[in-house]
Write a protein that holds these residues in place. Structure first.
Motif, mmCIF file in Angstrom:
data_model
loop_
_atom_site.group_PDB
_atom_site.id
_atom_site.type_symbol
_atom_site.label_atom_id
_atom_site.label_comp_id
_atom_site.label_asym_id
_atom_site.label_seq_id
_atom_site.Cartn_x
_atom_site.Cartn_y
_atom_site.Cartn_z
ATOM 1 N N ARG B 119 0.832 -1.216 0.000
ATOM 2 C CA ARG B 119 0.000 0.000 0.000
ATOM 3 C C ARG B 119 0.862 1.261 0.000
ATOM 4 O O ARG B 119 0.557 2.242 -0.668
ATOM 5 C CB ARG B 119 -0.934 0.005 1.221
ATOM 6 N N ILE B 121 3.934 1.444 -1.170
ATOM 7 C CA ILE B 121 4.647 1.546 -2.443
ATOM 8 C C ILE B 121 3.726 2.008 -3.560
ATOM 9 O O ILE B 121 4.127 2.776 -4.436
ATOM 10 C CB ILE B 121 5.317 0.190 -2.752
ATOM 11 N N LEU B 122 2.466 1.573 -3.510
ATOM 12 C CA LEU B 122 1.524 1.967 -4.573
ATOM 13 C C LEU B 122 1.015 3.394 -4.422
ATOM 14 O O LEU B 122 0.472 3.956 -5.368
ATOM 15 C CB LEU B 122 0.327 1.017 -4.580
ATOM 16 N N LEU B 197 14.376 -10.016 -5.036
ATOM 17 C CA LEU B 197 14.012 -11.344 -5.550
ATOM 18 C C LEU B 197 12.576 -11.702 -5.171
ATOM 19 O O LEU B 197 11.839 -12.294 -5.966
ATOM 20 C CB LEU B 197 14.962 -12.407 -4.974
ATOM 21 N N TYR B 200 9.937 -10.476 -7.520
ATOM 22 C CA TYR B 200 9.844 -11.224 -8.785
ATOM 23 C C TYR B 200 9.360 -12.658 -8.559
ATOM 24 O O TYR B 200 8.626 -13.202 -9.379
ATOM 25 C CB TYR B 200 11.210 -11.229 -9.488
ATOM 26 N N PHE B 201 9.794 -13.274 -7.462
ATOM 27 C CA PHE B 201 9.405 -14.657 -7.150
ATOM 28 C C PHE B 201 8.901 -14.701 -5.710
ATOM 29 O O PHE B 201 9.691 -14.579 -4.773
ATOM 30 C CB PHE B 201 10.605 -15.610 -7.301
ATOM 31 N N ARG B 202 7.592 -14.909 -5.562
ATOM 32 C CA ARG B 202 7.013 -14.781 -4.230
ATOM 33 C C ARG B 202 7.338 -15.942 -3.284
ATOM 34 O O ARG B 202 6.963 -15.898 -2.109
ATOM 35 C CB ARG B 202 5.484 -14.620 -4.340
ATOM 36 N N ARG B 286 11.963 0.919 -9.415
ATOM 37 C CA ARG B 286 10.898 1.641 -10.112
ATOM 38 C C ARG B 286 9.875 0.688 -10.730
ATOM 39 O O ARG B 286 8.817 1.111 -11.171
ATOM 40 C CB ARG B 286 11.510 2.563 -11.165
ATOM 41 N N ALA B 289 6.168 -1.021 -8.081
ATOM 42 C CA ALA B 289 4.748 -0.651 -8.016
ATOM 43 C C ALA B 289 3.929 -1.439 -9.042
ATOM 44 O O ALA B 289 2.759 -1.746 -8.805
ATOM 45 C CB ALA B 289 4.583 0.851 -8.245
ATOM 46 N N ILE B 290 4.530 -1.779 -10.174
ATOM 47 C CA ILE B 290 3.808 -2.528 -11.203
ATOM 48 C C ILE B 290 3.684 -3.997 -10.807
ATOM 49 O O ILE B 290 2.678 -4.640 -11.064
ATOM 50 C CB ILE B 290 4.543 -2.397 -12.561
ATOM 51 N N ARG B 291 4.723 -4.505 -10.159
ATOM 52 C CA ARG B 291 4.753 -5.944 -9.879
ATOM 53 C C ARG B 291 4.057 -6.317 -8.585
ATOM 54 O O ARG B 291 3.909 -7.495 -8.286
ATOM 55 C CB ARG B 291 6.204 -6.431 -9.850
#
Lengths: 259, 292
Positions: B119, B121-122, B197, B200-202, B286, B289-291
């Protein structure tokens, strides 16, 4: 950029790739690599070729259906998302209220959350100490609630406290996304009053709202976004009329292609 | 009243970027000017964590103490006797464990800090490295109460077993802040890598559970640095925490000074972790927020 502009947006496009996998994991990536498969993704064009100038001291309303790219545009202006093409130039300090209670911890008291929310917004400790009473007063919490955990607050109280923290900053540019829906009618009127005060101080405000009356009451200019593109820009009443007709009829204005 | 006056430039330009670093000087200035956000986030995170617990912050002392007792039992049952006295082994194990957990908490909490701070970061623009930095501060705050626990155990051991060798006051204790700074920087640097990481990989944090366990067994915590022979001594150098844990044992337990290679090892791992972790994290932040 001319000095009278607060924001200049030049041919802005924001595109991102979303994974169609339920969850991106190392396990899935390794399995795909072993099977020589590619990740299933979808390209989302959230904002397409948008150009816009926002002068200092203006209040700009942004209307559009869900998925029109309004929130993505606001996040890009705030520096949260990067453009894929084009550029955004911002002249002034920005405060954002894109969601209620950002930085808040529900287990902590209202007073603690004013500190957390204020720091998250960019205030420093001295400024927060100076403004805590003012924020608590603006949020109009019942007696003693400021020292209770915010998880005990009603949604209205929570919204009012969040809003009070965000507008306490008196930034050069304020970005609001549906934030005026916080609180009851009396608090809304107080919020409007605060907005007018910020405008009078020559602050620039951008408001995303589905409450169209908010746009006509507060804004001096409005834009209508549809599927990432700007359909129209003009006086709030005209934009809202056009948007309402679109909602009823379902077709875009004939000059859409020209925009 | 402008915010962060003097640091964030009045005119900001947002343009497309590739996986490269943003202008570093404004980034670091913004990071520095907003450090209070990281420290208060850590302070309030700690407060919220123990708010509903009956024993409250007593757990900060109980946790490491109980953990030390468990491992002491394991170590003395697996390897009873030996040339080193039981109390010395306990002292080494306790301070090694506390220091290792300080670094481990930096890494594990830091790895989660971005995905759990969605929240923030977005909805707010700030240097994202502040979130793992806040986790590192919180890990340090949780480490501090273990120091009196260690001193208490040391003095209690001396009282119960008068033959136990306890180092008296020595100027070598001045190495302790150096060791802690190197431990914190190494932990923070590694946290930056795992936090990225995890975006990208939860399942990175699941893997991290096993990595940290293996990491502890390969570190001089349950065993003494002096017990390594031949080629195995390399474990003290290829492990990011090897030099600091070796230094911890030398200074805290024996009151000895640090050798030049140990000092260099501590500095090199701290600098390498920050540089590699910082580059990996900041060049990709950067996209967060998209990921998310």
């Amino acid at each position: 950029m001319p000095d009278d502009l607060a924001i200049r947006i030049e041919n802005l496009s924001i595109t991102y790739k979303v994974s169609l996998e339920a969850k991106r994991t190392m396990k899935n990536a390794l399995m795909r690599a072993s099977l020589k498969q590619k990740e299933r993704t979808r390209i989302i064009e959230a904002v397409k070729g948008l150009t816009l100038d926002v002068p200092h001291g203006s209040v700009l309303g942004i209307v559009g259906s869900n998925g029109a790219g309004k929130s993505t545009l606001m996040r890009c202006i705030a520096g949260i998302l990067s453009p894929t093409e084009g550029r955004v130039v911002v002249n002034g300090k920005i405060s954002t209220l894109l969601a209620l209670g950002v930085g808040f911890n529900p287990a902590l008291s209202g007073r603690d959350n004013i500190i957390l929310g204020g720091l998250a917004s960019g205030l420093n400790m001295d400024e927060i100490a100076e403004k805590t009473d003012e924020i608590a007063e603006f949020a109009a919490l019942p007696d003693g609630f400021i020292d209770l955990p915010v998880r005990t607050y009603s949604s209205g109280m929570y919204g009012r406290l969040s809003f009070a923290v965000a507008v306490s900053m008196t930034p050069d540019i304020l970005l609001l996304d549906e934030a005026l829906s916080a609180g009851d009618a009396a608090f809304k009127e107080k919020s409007f009053e605060r907005m007018r005060q910020l405008c009078a101080e020559a602050r620039t405000i951008l408001i995303v709202s589905h409450a169209l009356a908010t746009v006509t009451d507060l804004c001096d200019t409005a834009i209508w976004m549809h599927k990432g593109a700007m359909v129209a820009k003009g006086k709030p009443e005209e934009i809202v009329d056009g948007y309402l007709k679109f909602l009823n009829v379902g077709s875009l204005p004939s000059n859409y292609e020209d925009m | 009243m402008p915010v962060n006056e003097g640091f964030v430039p009045k005119i900001q330009v947002f343009e497309p970027h590739r996986a490269s670093l943003p202008p570093l000087i404004p980034y670091l200035k913004e990071f520095w000017t907003r450090r209070a956000f990281a420290s208060e986030l850590a302070r309030f995170g700690d407060k919220a964590e123990y708010l509903d617990s009956r024993l409250g912050k007593v757990w900060l002392v109980l946790n490491p103490l109980l953990l030390g007792m468990v491992y002491y039992l394991v170590v003395t049952i697996i390897r009873p006797g030996g040339s080193v006295s039981g109390m010395t082994r306990l002292d080494h194990l306790l301070i090694g464990l506390f220091t290792f957990y300080f670094a481990q908490n930096c890494v594990t909490a830091g790895a989660l800090s971005i995905t759990s701070g969605g929240r923030l970061i977005l909805n707010q623009a700030f240097p994202r490295a502040l979130l793992p930095f806040s986790s590192a501060i919180q890990a340090f705050q949780q480490f501090l109460p273990t120091i009196p626990v260690y001193i208490f155990v040391l003095l209690a051991g001396k009282w119960a077993y008068p033959t136990t060798i306890v180092p008296g006051w020595t100027w070598n204790f001045l190495w302790i802040p150096f060791i802690l700074i190197c431990t914190g920087l190494t932990g923070f640097g590694l946290a930056l890598v795992f936090a990225t990481l995890n975006v990208y990989f939860r399942d990175t944090t699941k893997l991290l559970t096993y990595i940290t366990r293996i990491w502890m067994y390969l570190s001089p915590v349950l065993w003494l640095p002096s017990s390594l022979r031949g080629n195995m001594k390399i474990l003290l150098w290829i492990n990011p925490l090897g030099p600091v844990l070796n230094a911890t044992s030398r200074v805290w337990v024996s009151g000895e000074s640090l050798t030049q290679p140990v000092v260099l090892g501590c500095i090199l791992w701290a600098v390498a972790s920050i540089v590699i972790g910082g580059y990996f994290f900041i060049s990709r932040e950067r996209d967060f927020a998209i990921r998310l």
